[in-house]
Design an enzyme around this catalytic site. Sequence first.
Site, PDB file in Angstrom:
ATOM      1  CB  SER A 195      -0.970   0.004   1.180  1.00  0.00           C
ATOM      2  OG  SER A 195      -2.050  -0.857   0.916  1.00  0.00           O
TER       3      SER A 195
ATOM      4  N   GLY B 232       2.748  -0.811   4.038  1.00  0.00           N
ATOM      5  CA  GLY B 232       2.095  -1.794   3.188  1.00  0.00           C
ATOM      6  C   GLY B 232       2.003  -3.152   3.845  1.00  0.00           C
TER       7      GLY B 232
ATOM      8  CE1 TYR C 221      -5.610   2.305   3.904  1.00  0.00           C
ATOM      9  CE2 TYR C 221      -6.064   0.125   3.027  1.00  0.00           C
ATOM     10  CZ  TYR C 221      -5.251   1.230   3.120  1.00  0.00           C
ATOM     11  OH  TYR C 221      -4.055   1.268   2.418  1.00  0.00           O
ATOM     12  CB  SER C 222     -12.302   0.806   0.561  1.00  0.00           C
ATOM     13  OG  SER C 222     -12.726   0.110  -0.579  1.00  0.00           O
ATOM     14  CG  ASN C 223      -6.947  -2.305  -1.008  1.00  0.00           C
ATOM     15  OD1 ASN C 223      -5.840  -1.785  -1.056  1.00  0.00           O
ATOM     16  ND2 ASN C 223      -7.289  -3.121  -0.023  1.00  0.00           N
TER      17      ASN C 223
END
Length: 387
Positions: A92, A332, A191-193
């Site tokens: 991330s 990440g 928290y969203s990809n």
Amino acid sequence: MRLRSVVAAAALAVGLALPPGTAAAATAAPAPPAGLDAKALQAALDKLTAAGAPAALAEVRVGDQRWSGASGVRDVRSEQPARPGDRYRVASVTKSMVATVVMQLADEGKLKLDDPVAKHLPGMLPYKEPINLRQLLNHTSGIPDYLDDLYPTGSLEEHQKNRFRYFAPQGLIKNAVKRPLADPSSPDLPYSNTNYALLGLVVEKVTGKSLGTELTRRVFRPAGMRDTSYPTVNPFLSGPHVNGYIKPENGPLVDATDYTPSVWGAAAAVVSTSADLNRFFRALSDGTLLSPARLAEMRQQGGKYPYYTQGLMAGGDLCPARPGELMWGNRGNGFGYRSMSFSSPDGRRQVSFGWTVSAPGVAGPPAVEKAWQEFLLAALGATCGRG
């Protein structure tokens, strides 16, 4: 595999992921050392591999001083020693680079952060509530995470099933948005990809070029990131690299190095090195990549998560700092790889490191979690009073 599962662990380390003024953010700094003590830093890094990470790689920098270190092996089968410049999947931390491109496009007047997503991607979102680009950047959109569809339990079996599948971002988004938005008043917005999958498509729509092309042209080359890439299809890492491993709770290490990176895309697909991560955040701080005004906007707090701004994470500093001064960077958590990179506001004091073990659905083996926190403390402490 989720950042949410590791926020609590981050809070234990130097107040990162916490607003200033908390007890952790006010941790007393150690006495400034005489310099970057290579022996002490290497010993702290070695604790990561002693705790169970097959490899750990780091670079600590203060001004023109720098220390690069490696511990462990590239591959547990060959036992070839890891090297400081080896590449790894940074997960991330990718989001900070994609957010930088979005900020550059805003500086150029090609988009505005308050633009509704529908302006650039009409029909992509089925929700009545208007969602803007800023909400994607700082994870306040409430859009579900597409990873929850692919890895509902976070099991090793789910990882193996999806390992070599190709996922178009449009398909990942389409599946995710079949679910309703989170309640905007909820204290636990996801928290969203999916937010960054959307931003990647916005970049491509606005520029007419692939996200990989724009990252290379706008970020990697200007920052001097010669060992960094954005793979989209090729499941194999090129050049010198360390293998990543998943550690089930009751089982041996499973090599997770190779997989089709489209599952991460704009959210987490970048491959880099510790030195290049420092180059990126230094270039972000010194005006190479963004104007001072746009950088200040990128760091602006006030969203649902005070520690997550427009593509960056913020936290209190271990070293004495001016009131309100924070560390900036990102972290990440991917398949077999973990990473962390934080810098002082001016980019002169930096710590970037990665290690090669994760656990299905959770932060990682407890002993490794403790060891990375200890390394972060030691590395940031080594920069106090220097430069």
